[in-house]
Design a protein around this motif. Structure first.
Motif, short mmCIF file in Angstrom:
data_model
loop_
_atom_site.label_atom_id
_atom_site.label_comp_id
_atom_site.label_asym_id
_atom_site.label_seq_id
_atom_site.Cartn_x
_atom_site.Cartn_y
_atom_site.Cartn_z
N VAL A 1 0.84 -1.21 0.00
CA VAL A 1 0.00 0.00 0.00
C VAL A 1 0.87 1.25 0.00
CG1 VAL A 1 -1.72 1.32 1.30
CG2 VAL A 1 -1.94 -1.13 1.12
N GLU A 2 1.94 1.26 0.84
CA GLU A 2 2.77 2.47 0.93
C GLU A 2 3.48 2.77 -0.39
OE1 GLU A 2 5.19 -0.80 3.15
OE2 GLU A 2 3.10 -0.20 2.90
N ASP A 3 3.88 1.72 -1.12
CA ASP A 3 4.54 1.94 -2.42
C ASP A 3 3.55 2.45 -3.46
OD1 ASP A 3 7.00 1.22 -1.48
OD2 ASP A 3 6.95 -0.84 -2.23
N GLN A 4 2.33 1.92 -3.41
CA GLN A 4 1.31 2.40 -4.35
C GLN A 4 0.97 3.86 -4.08
OE1 GLN A 4 -2.15 -0.12 -4.97
NE2 GLN A 4 -1.04 -1.90 -4.27
N VAL A 5 0.81 4.20 -2.80
CA VAL A 5 0.49 5.58 -2.42
C VAL A 5 1.58 6.52 -2.90
CG1 VAL A 5 0.24 7.15 -0.44
CG2 VAL A 5 -1.00 4.99 -0.47
N ALA A 6 2.85 6.12 -2.74
CA ALA A 6 3.98 6.96 -3.17
C ALA A 6 3.94 7.19 -4.68
CB ALA A 6 5.30 6.29 -2.77
N SER A 7 3.67 6.13 -5.46
CA SER A 7 3.63 6.25 -6.93
C SER A 7 2.52 7.19 -7.37
CB SER A 7 3.40 4.87 -7.57
OG SER A 7 4.44 4.00 -7.24
N ILE A 8 1.31 7.00 -6.78
CA ILE A 8 0.16 7.82 -7.19
C ILE A 8 0.38 9.28 -6.76
CG2 ILE A 8 -2.33 8.17 -6.88
CD1 ILE A 8 -2.47 5.08 -6.37
N TYR A 9 0.91 9.48 -5.56
CA TYR A 9 1.15 10.84 -5.06
C TYR A 9 2.14 11.58 -5.98
CZ TYR A 9 2.29 14.64 -1.81
OH TYR A 9 2.47 15.87 -1.24
N ALA A 10 3.19 10.87 -6.39
CA ALA A 10 4.19 11.48 -7.28
C ALA A 10 3.56 11.88 -8.61
CB ALA A 10 5.34 10.50 -7.52
N GLY A 11 2.64 11.06 -9.10
CA GLY A 11 2.00 11.35 -10.39
C GLY A 11 0.98 12.45 -10.33
N THR A 12 0.07 12.37 -9.35
CA THR A 12 -1.03 13.35 -9.29
C THR A 12 -0.56 14.73 -8.84
OG1 THR A 12 -1.58 12.51 -7.09
CG2 THR A 12 -2.87 11.66 -8.91
N ASN A 13 0.61 14.82 -8.19
CA ASN A 13 1.11 16.12 -7.73
C ASN A 13 2.17 16.71 -8.66
OD1 ASN A 13 -0.14 16.84 -4.94
ND2 ASN A 13 0.23 14.64 -4.91
N GLY A 14 2.30 16.14 -9.85
CA GLY A 14 3.14 16.76 -10.88
C GLY A 14 4.63 16.51 -10.78
N PHE A 15 5.08 15.62 -9.88
CA PHE A 15 6.53 15.38 -9.75
C PHE A 15 7.10 14.63 -10.96
CE2 PHE A 15 5.26 15.79 -5.24
CZ PHE A 15 6.11 16.83 -4.88
N LEU A 16 6.21 13.96 -11.72
CA LEU A 16 6.70 13.18 -12.88
C LEU A 16 6.65 13.99 -14.17
CD1 LEU A 16 4.78 9.81 -12.17
CD2 LEU A 16 7.05 10.49 -11.37
N ASP A 17 6.04 15.20 -14.11
CA ASP A 17 5.83 15.97 -15.34
C ASP A 17 7.14 16.36 -16.03
OD1 ASP A 17 3.25 15.70 -14.59
OD2 ASP A 17 2.80 17.83 -14.30
N SER A 18 8.21 16.53 -15.24
CA SER A 18 9.48 16.97 -15.83
C SER A 18 10.29 15.79 -16.41
CB SER A 18 10.33 17.68 -14.77
OG SER A 18 10.55 16.82 -13.66
N LEU A 19 9.77 14.55 -16.22
CA LEU A 19 10.48 13.37 -16.76
C LEU A 19 9.91 12.99 -18.12
CD1 LEU A 19 10.41 11.09 -13.56
CD2 LEU A 19 12.36 12.41 -14.40
N LYS A 20 10.72 12.29 -18.91
CA LYS A 20 10.19 11.72 -20.16
C LYS A 20 9.29 10.54 -19.79
CE LYS A 20 14.30 12.88 -22.85
NZ LYS A 20 15.52 12.33 -23.46
N VAL A 21 8.34 10.23 -20.69
CA VAL A 21 7.37 9.15 -20.39
C VAL A 21 8.10 7.82 -20.12
CG1 VAL A 21 5.44 7.79 -21.30
CG2 VAL A 21 5.50 10.26 -21.66
N ASP A 22 9.15 7.52 -20.92
CA ASP A 22 9.84 6.24 -20.74
C ASP A 22 10.73 6.21 -19.48
OD1 ASP A 22 11.77 7.95 -21.62
OD2 ASP A 22 12.48 6.70 -23.28
#
Length: 508
Positions: free
Chosen positions: A431-452
């Motif tokens: 659960v904690e790993d899933q929460v971390a992944s979703i939080y990173a995505g929905t809060n824009g931390f992944l926006d500066s990375l390439k999709v791959d």
């Protein structure tokens, strides 16, 4: 040795005669007048019950299913090659039952709970009827505890609770069994007894599942019930009921259980074969009229029991195979109407590299957020909406070349969120790993990375959290809540690791 006098002997005999009570035992016998294709027609069993076990001369067992005016139609629980016309058949007075108990954990059994894994006999605790009534409404309580699958797409948007029935539906080769096996693997250390029922499958496929469970230490809390494709249709029809009966033993001792029926389409086909051979009238798609009852009486046995009965639960994950994605066929519509939601797998998504190939738009859980930890509720609330908007925009953007910046940003965010849902087979997440992944995505931390780069980043982030911010995982595990303290720790860790990740990729 003392010699007895004639008087003593006569008194002893008189006493035994006086104590003797005559016992009359009636046994019904019948005669087979027709046998073949796994069906026997028997004359003379006037007092037989529907569903009663019958014993043939050669030791083969059968079940009386058709009680007609002149004869009884029975299905054989074996090949019945030694049964001939004129063979005698005996009523046993018993409804089909199987032995159950703790000894079945880690074992592979057939449809009559006989071991087939070469590890010797199993010592049972008791016997239970294969067909037992489902718990009533007083015996149940509403579903409230999560049963985590370890798959981000399911746990975030289609949550499953203990005692729920969630259908896994899709075409062949779209990863239905993979979702079921991942769910079993994710129950390690959670005190959940798993029963995997393989109906009409290739023996090699079942062996593959068995090896996966064994390699990952999941076989210790799992029972595999198998009725392979080459076995009589009677055994394929009985296998799911045997699986449910084994799980019920554990459920009524206050434990959580998970039963997977893989798959009910093949059980329905086996039942259709039996019914047509018994000359029952065919209905839609040549299935008999009671094919709905076949599945409803099985799936209604899944329940979350009340406090008075020990709070045990049976969660059912039935699998149904569709043809060309047609969910409006007879068996899919039947099972959809019985279950509390469905996970729909799409061949198009699977072929485009989105795996697990879950179509989030039409998949649903009718228990919903009642079976979701607070931590997941807090971070996953906006995920489903964002993905739905992204799917709509993506379809629209194919026809338009000049998009405004806001739309481009939303498309970029959506494509990264979709990457979060991709997951390798046999690698369920906590659960904690899933929460971390979703939080990173929905809060824009992944926006500066390439999709791959998204998936390598998330994989590295999980390791980073385990090594450097173990306190975050402890808080989420203990409280099942995403507290401000946990959020602060996670946010700092993501920012730190993002800088490391970017610098590593620049230097590379």
């Amino acid at each position: 040795m003392t010699m007895r006098t004639p008087e003593e002997l006569s008194n002893l005999i008189k006493g035994l005669i006086e104590e003797y009570t005559p016992e009359v035992k009636m046994v019904d016998f019948g005669i087979v007048f027709q046998v073949g294709d796994g069906i026997a027609r028997i004359y003379g069993l006037d007092r037989v019950m529907s569903g009663e076990l019958l014993e043939f001369e050669d030791g083969t067992l059968g079940i009386a299913l058709n009680l007609e005016a002149n004869n009884v139609g029975a299905v054989l629980l074996g090949d019945g090659l030694k049964i001939t016309e004129g063979s005698r058949v005996r009523c046993t007075g018993k409804i089909a039952e199987i032995p159950v108990g703790e000894g079945y954990l880690g074992r592979v059994v057939d449809s009559l709970a006989r071991p087939v894994d070469g590890k010797g006999a199993i010592a049972p605790n008791e016997t239970r009827a294969i067909e037992s009534p489902a718990p009533g409404i007083i015996a149940r309580r509403s579903v409230y505890e999560p049963l985590a699958t370890g798959l981000v797409a399911v746990d975030a948007m289609i949550p499953i609770g203990r005692g729920q029935r969630e259908l896994i539906i899709g075409d062949r080769q779209t990863g239905k069994t993979a979702i079921a096996v991942d769910t079993i693997l994710n129950q390690k250390g959670k005190g959940v007894v798993c029963v995997y029922v393989a109906i009409g499958q290739k023996a090699s496929s079942v062996a593959q599942v068995l090896n996966t469970l064994k390699e990952r230490g999941a076989l210790d809390y799992t029972i595999i019930v198998m009725a392979n494709a080459n076995e009589p249709s009677t055994l394929q029809y009985l296998a799911p009921y045997t699986g449910a009966t084994l799980a019920e033993y554990f459920m009524y001792t206050g434990r959580a259980t998970l039963t997977i029926y893989d798959d009910l389409s093949k059980q329905a086909q086996a039942y259709r074969e039996m019914s047509l051979l018994l000359r029952r009238p065919p209905g839609r798609e040549a299935f008999p009229g009671d094919v709905f009852y076949l599945h409803s009486r099985l799936l209604e046995r899944a329940a979350k029991l009340s406090n008075a009965l020990g709070e045990g639960s049976m969660t059912a994950l039935p699998v149904v195979e569709t043809q060309e994605g047609d969910v409006s066929a007879y068996i899919p519509t039947n099972v959809i109407s019985i279950t509390d939601g469905q996970i729909f797998l799409s061949a198009d998504l699977f072929n485009s590299g989105i795996r697990p190939a879950i179509n989030v738009g039409i998949s649903v859980s009718r228990v919903g957020s009642a079976a979701q930890p607070k931590a997941m509720k807090k971070v996953a609330g906006s995920l489903k909406l964002s993905l739905a908007q992204f799917a709509e925009l993506e379809a629209f953007s194919q026809f338009s070349s000049d998009l405004d910046q806001a739309t481009q940003n939303q498309l970029a965010r959506g494509s990264r969120l979709r990457e979060i849902l991709k997951q390798a087979q046999n690698s369920p997440l906590s659960v904690e790993d899933q929460v971390a992944s979703i939080y990173a995505g929905t809060n824009g931390f992944l926006d500066s990375l390439k999709v791959d780069q998204v998936r390598p980043f998330l994989s590295g982030l999980r390791n980073y959290l385990a090594q450097n911010t173990a306190q975050y995982g402890e808080i989420v595990r203990k409280t099942l809540d995403f507290t401000p303290e946990a959020e602060g720790l996670l946010k700092t860790a993501i920012q730190e690791y993002l800088e490391d990740f970017k610098s590593q990729n620049v230097s590379a």
